[in-house]
Design an enzyme around this catalytic site. Structure first.
Site, PDB file in Angstrom:
ATOM      1  N   ASP A 228      31.351  88.299  57.679  1.00 55.15           N
ATOM      2  CA  ASP A 228      31.076  88.001  59.089  1.00 55.15           C
ATOM      3  C   ASP A 228      29.914  88.870  59.567  1.00 55.15           C
ATOM      4  O   ASP A 228      30.032  90.097  59.611  1.00 55.15           O
ATOM      5  CB  ASP A 228      32.341  88.292  59.916  1.00 55.15           C
ATOM      6  CG  ASP A 228      32.257  87.763  61.338  1.00 55.15           C
ATOM      7  OD1 ASP A 228      31.154  87.390  61.771  1.00 55.15           O
ATOM      8  OD2 ASP A 228      33.312  87.727  62.014  1.00 55.15           O
TER       9      ASP A 228
ATOM     10  N   ARG B 270      34.151  76.832  63.357  1.00 52.60           N
ATOM     11  CA  ARG B 270      35.224  77.820  63.571  1.00 52.60           C
ATOM     12  C   ARG B 270      35.915  77.723  64.925  1.00 52.60           C
ATOM     13  O   ARG B 270      36.879  78.432  65.184  1.00 52.60           O
ATOM     14  CB  ARG B 270      34.652  79.230  63.372  1.00 52.60           C
ATOM     15  CG  ARG B 270      34.444  79.471  61.910  1.00 52.60           C
ATOM     16  CD  ARG B 270      34.028  80.841  61.544  1.00 52.60           C
ATOM     17  NE  ARG B 270      34.684  81.944  62.184  1.00 52.60           N
ATOM     18  CZ  ARG B 270      35.925  82.381  61.931  1.00 52.60           C
ATOM     19  NH1 ARG B 270      36.679  81.768  61.037  1.00 52.60           N
ATOM     20  NH2 ARG B 270      36.409  83.434  62.564  1.00 52.60           N
TER      21      ARG B 270
ATOM     22  N   GLU C 136      33.317  80.415  66.579  1.00 54.67           N
ATOM     23  CA  GLU C 136      34.563  80.957  67.145  1.00 54.67           C
ATOM     24  C   GLU C 136      34.455  81.153  68.654  1.00 54.67           C
ATOM     25  O   GLU C 136      35.474  81.185  69.330  1.00 54.67           O
ATOM     26  CB  GLU C 136      34.974  82.262  66.441  1.00 54.67           C
ATOM     27  CG  GLU C 136      34.019  83.410  66.669  1.00 54.67           C
ATOM     28  CD  GLU C 136      34.424  84.677  65.917  1.00 54.67           C
ATOM     29  OE1 GLU C 136      34.856  84.585  64.765  1.00 54.67           O
ATOM     30  OE2 GLU C 136      34.292  85.757  66.507  1.00 54.67           O
TER      31      GLU C 136
ATOM     32  N   TYR D   8      31.271  96.601  63.186  1.00 54.79           N
ATOM     33  CA  TYR D   8      32.248  95.537  63.375  1.00 54.79           C
ATOM     34  C   TYR D   8      33.126  95.363  62.127  1.00 54.79           C
ATOM     35  O   TYR D   8      32.628  95.358  61.003  1.00 54.79           O
ATOM     36  CB  TYR D   8      31.539  94.187  63.664  1.00 54.79           C
ATOM     37  CG  TYR D   8      32.502  93.061  63.505  1.00 54.79           C
ATOM     38  CD1 TYR D   8      33.470  92.833  64.471  1.00 54.79           C
ATOM     39  CD2 TYR D   8      32.545  92.321  62.336  1.00 54.79           C
ATOM     40  CE1 TYR D   8      34.438  91.869  64.290  1.00 54.79           C
ATOM     41  CE2 TYR D   8      33.503  91.346  62.139  1.00 54.79           C
ATOM     42  CZ  TYR D   8      34.449  91.126  63.130  1.00 54.79           C
ATOM     43  OH  TYR D   8      35.415  90.192  62.930  1.00 54.79           O
TER      44      TYR D   8
ATOM     45  N   ARG E 188      37.670  88.077  53.184  1.00 53.47           N
ATOM     46  CA  ARG E 188      36.461  88.477  53.912  1.00 53.47           C
ATOM     47  C   ARG E 188      36.249  89.970  53.690  1.00 53.47           C
ATOM     48  O   ARG E 188      37.207  90.742  53.789  1.00 53.47           O
ATOM     49  CB  ARG E 188      36.683  88.185  55.401  1.00 53.47           C
ATOM     50  CG  ARG E 188      35.476  88.440  56.249  1.00 53.47           C
ATOM     51  CD  ARG E 188      35.804  88.326  57.734  1.00 53.47           C
ATOM     52  NE  ARG E 188      36.125  89.624  58.286  1.00 53.47           N
ATOM     53  CZ  ARG E 188      36.134  89.898  59.595  1.00 53.47           C
ATOM     54  NH1 ARG E 188      35.884  88.946  60.469  1.00 53.47           N
ATOM     55  NH2 ARG E 188      36.423  91.104  60.027  1.00 53.47           N
TER      56      ARG E 188
ATOM     57  N   GLU F 100      29.303  84.168  58.135  1.00 59.22           N
ATOM     58  CA  GLU F 100      29.768  83.706  59.452  1.00 59.22           C
ATOM     59  C   GLU F 100      28.891  84.274  60.561  1.00 59.22           C
ATOM     60  O   GLU F 100      28.466  85.439  60.480  1.00 59.22           O
ATOM     61  CB  GLU F 100      31.212  84.203  59.609  1.00 59.22           C
ATOM     62  CG  GLU F 100      31.825  83.899  60.943  1.00 59.22           C
ATOM     63  CD  GLU F 100      33.209  84.529  61.042  1.00 59.22           C
ATOM     64  OE1 GLU F 100      33.857  84.792  60.000  1.00 59.22           O
ATOM     65  OE2 GLU F 100      33.639  84.778  62.182  1.00 59.22           O
TER      66      GLU F 100
ATOM     67  N   TRP G  91      27.492  92.258  70.282  1.00 57.14           N
ATOM     68  CA  TRP G  91      28.658  92.729  69.554  1.00 57.14           C
ATOM     69  C   TRP G  91      29.065  91.604  68.627  1.00 57.14           C
ATOM     70  O   TRP G  91      29.229  91.641  67.503  1.00 57.14           O
ATOM     71  CB  TRP G  91      29.814  93.083  70.505  1.00 57.14           C
ATOM     72  CG  TRP G  91      31.068  93.323  69.731  1.00 57.14           C
ATOM     73  CD1 TRP G  91      32.175  92.525  69.645  1.00 57.14           C
ATOM     74  CD2 TRP G  91      31.353  94.468  68.883  1.00 57.14           C
ATOM     75  NE1 TRP G  91      33.109  93.079  68.805  1.00 57.14           N
ATOM     76  CE2 TRP G  91      32.623  94.270  68.316  1.00 57.14           C
ATOM     77  CE3 TRP G  91      30.628  95.611  68.554  1.00 57.14           C
ATOM     78  CZ2 TRP G  91      33.194  95.192  67.431  1.00 57.14           C
ATOM     79  CZ3 TRP G  91      31.205  96.511  67.687  1.00 57.14           C
ATOM     80  CH2 TRP G  91      32.477  96.308  67.128  1.00 57.14           C
TER      81      TRP G  91
ATOM     82  N   HIS H 239      28.755  88.643  62.559  1.00 55.90           N
ATOM     83  CA  HIS H 239      29.122  88.863  63.965  1.00 55.90           C
ATOM     84  C   HIS H 239      27.910  88.832  64.896  1.00 55.90           C
ATOM     85  O   HIS H 239      27.705  89.741  65.714  1.00 55.90           O
ATOM     86  CB  HIS H 239      29.938  90.153  64.117  1.00 55.90           C
ATOM     87  CG  HIS H 239      31.073  89.992  65.088  1.00 55.90           C
ATOM     88  ND1 HIS H 239      30.988  90.404  66.388  1.00 55.90           N
ATOM     89  CD2 HIS H 239      32.300  89.439  64.960  1.00 55.90           C
ATOM     90  CE1 HIS H 239      32.129  90.123  67.018  1.00 55.90           C
ATOM     91  NE2 HIS H 239      32.932  89.522  66.166  1.00 55.90           N
TER      92      HIS H 239
ATOM     93  N   GLU I  74      41.409  81.340  58.865  1.00 57.42           N
ATOM     94  CA  GLU I  74      41.440  82.816  58.912  1.00 57.42           C
ATOM     95  C   GLU I  74      42.876  83.283  59.181  1.00 57.42           C
ATOM     96  O   GLU I  74      43.585  82.706  59.994  1.00 57.42           O
ATOM     97  CB  GLU I  74      40.518  83.304  60.040  1.00 57.42           C
ATOM     98  CG  GLU I  74      40.449  84.822  60.158  1.00 57.42           C
ATOM     99  CD  GLU I  74      39.449  85.272  61.228  1.00 57.42           C
ATOM    100  OE1 GLU I  74      39.044  84.441  62.065  1.00 57.42           O
ATOM    101  OE2 GLU I  74      39.090  86.459  61.215  1.00 57.42           O
TER     102      GLU I  74
HETATM  103  C1  GCO Z   1      36.714  87.072  63.431  1.00 57.60           C
HETATM  104  C2  GCO Z   1      36.193  87.470  64.745  1.00 57.60           C
HETATM  105  C3  GCO Z   1      36.975  88.479  65.523  1.00 57.60           C
HETATM  106  C4  GCO Z   1      36.424  88.505  66.948  1.00 57.60           C
HETATM  107  C5  GCO Z   1      37.532  88.647  67.929  1.00 57.60           C
HETATM  108  C6  GCO Z   1      37.042  88.463  69.345  1.00 57.60           C
HETATM  109  O1  GCO Z   1      35.945  86.464  62.713  1.00 57.60           O
HETATM  110  O2  GCO Z   1      37.872  87.320  63.156  1.00 57.60           O
HETATM  111  O3  GCO Z   1      34.809  87.676  64.729  1.00 57.60           O
HETATM  112  O4  GCO Z   1      37.065  89.734  64.960  1.00 57.60           O
HETATM  113  O5  GCO Z   1      35.484  89.512  67.137  1.00 57.60           O
HETATM  114  O6  GCO Z   1      38.535  87.747  67.613  1.00 57.60           O
HETATM  115  O7  GCO Z   1      38.092  88.463  70.234  1.00 57.60           O
HETATM  116 MG    MG Z   2      34.041  86.182  63.412  1.00 62.85          MG
END
Ligand code: GCO
Ligand code: MG
Length: 402
Positions: free
Chosen positions: A210, A283, A262, A159, A147, A236, A402, A212, A339
């Site tokens: 990602d 995820r 996630e 991020y 990634r 992602e 975020w 995010h 991951e």
């Molecule tokens: C990822 C995630 C993490 C999250 C975190 C939140 O893809 O690994 O986006 O970076 O932000 O796990 O607690």
């Molecule tokens: Mg993520």
């Protein structure tokens, strides 16, 4: 066999973890992870105050019935605190079952479907040149899937890229820190990043990115289209994941594969995304998705629609979750990728484990159960420390995702 006792361990070897230990009258115990980044104590209370009293005296082999009892029986369903707590119980019970039957957990989930579990690592840099160096470092470590995140002009920090030198860690100690965010420079930057990375490394590596949760559907659709020449494994969380229909718009415009989930905790978070084939990878992982018992149903449902798993595996998911995920990934047919964000040495010392990494793949090991242990004496040397994920503001101060 009966559950005799259970207790919650909170430790912070570099970051906070919530672990449930369930003990039986036959001396066998199991471990489950209940870590919810930035909300750890809520899960600890849910477990100690509400779930543990209901477990004493039950048969730990009854993973299905106990799951239903905790889920349906509470009346209040779903939500990350509830589902992380149920997951902690569920995973500890699968660990006990494996130990009692003297077999690794993957054998209870269908047995081996593959030799190893392909994992992806995180490469990042303050700019494209540094990101390329970090991709190279991970390639030399053996990773075949990476990634890539990088800083870009227009934002002081973003991020996935550490503010100072050192490892990237999602949560920061103290109260939430604030980052700034501007979409336009990000959207101009990402295609340049992947153009350079592909130029440098050729087509051999799997590349991931990602977003995010930061884009609107039409912005994400445009980004996916611009990234098509670089053949990403996935983008992602292009949009906040609770907005399921946003994924339809993305899908209508681009063939870049999409991963999300996630932050999901139930099949009902992903149901429409999967049955409409708006995503390619789910995820939601074991700790936040109600444990092995629930994830097995999610994975089987996803398989009908050619959706594969791509479980979250950041450092806030403890080695107990990593082990559970590796057993799960070894056994199911529709595994995609896992991951892997390695834990710190302090964390690995507190949670000794049998899983291993070699040449871009991970292996759960053959120890009975999950193959993870908790050194309670060492854990006690790292008391809980308040920590939060950061928040994000647009350049004019508006709060953003975020
Ligand atoms: C990822 C995630 C993490 C999250 C975190 C939140 O893809 O690994 O986006 O970076 O932000 O796990 O607690
Ligand atoms: Mg993520």
């Amino acid at each position: 066999m009966k559950i005799r006792n259970a207790f919650v361990n909170i430790t912070s070897p570099g970051r906070n973890f919530v672990t449930l230990k369930i003990e039986t009258d036959e001396g066998i115990y199991g471990l489950g992870d209940g870590t919810l980044n930035g909300r750890e104590l809520a899960v600890a209370s849910y477990l100690s105050d509400h779930l543990i009293p209901c477990l004493i005296g039950r048969d730990p082999f009854q993973t299905e019935d106990i799951w239903q009892y905790l889920y349906r029986g509470a009346y209040w369903r779903r939500g990350p605190v509830t589902m992380a707590s149920i997951a902690a119980v569920d995973v500890a019970l699968w660990d006990i079952k494996g130990k009692a039957l003297n077999t690794p957990v993957y054998n209870l989930l269908g047995g081996r479907s593959r030799q190893g579990v392909m994992v992806y690592a995180h490469a990042n840099g303050k700019d494209i040149t540094h990101a390329i160096e970090d991709v190279e470092r991970h390639r030399q470590l053996g990773y075949r899937a990476i990634r890539v995140q990088s800083g870009f002009s227009g934002n002081k920090s973003t991020y996935g890229v550490p503010k100072a030198t050192g490892r990237y860690e999602p949560a920061e100690r103290g109260l939430p820190s604030e980052y700034d965010w501007a979409t336009e420079p990000y959207l101009r930057h990402v295609p340049k990043l992947f153009e350079r990375v592909r130029d440098h490394f050729g087509e051999d590596l799997h590349l991931l990115h990602d977003c995010h949760h930061r884009l609107t559907p039409i912005e994400a659709a445009g980004l996916g289209k611009e990234l098509e020449p670089y053949h990403l494994f996935w983008i992602e969380d292009p949009v906040p994941a609770e907005f399921e229909e946003g994924y339809r718009i993305i899908r209508e415009h681009t063939t870049t594969p999409i991963a999300t989930g996630e932050v999901f905790n139930s099949i009902w978070d992903a149901h429409d995304l999967i049955r409409n084939q708006w995503i390619d990878y789910i995820r939601m992982t074991i700790v936040h998705g109600g444990g092995i018992t629930h994830l097995k149903k999610v994975a089987d449902f996803a398989a009908l629609y050619h959706v594969r798993t791509g479980f979250h595996g950041a450092t806030d998911l403890s080695p107990v979750t990593m082990a559970a995920a590796l057993h799960f990934n070894t056994a199911i047919n529709n595994f995609g990728i896992q991951e892997h964000m390695p834990h710190s040495e302090e964390t690995d010392a507190v949670f000794s484990h049998n899983y291993t990494f070699k040449d871009g793949y991970m292996f759960p090991g053959d120890a009975p159960g999950l193959g993870v242990d908790l050194d309670e004496n060492l854990a006690a040397q790292y008391p809980y420390q308040r920590a939060y994920l950061p928040i994000n503001r647009k350049l004019d101060g508006t709060l953003a995702d975020w």
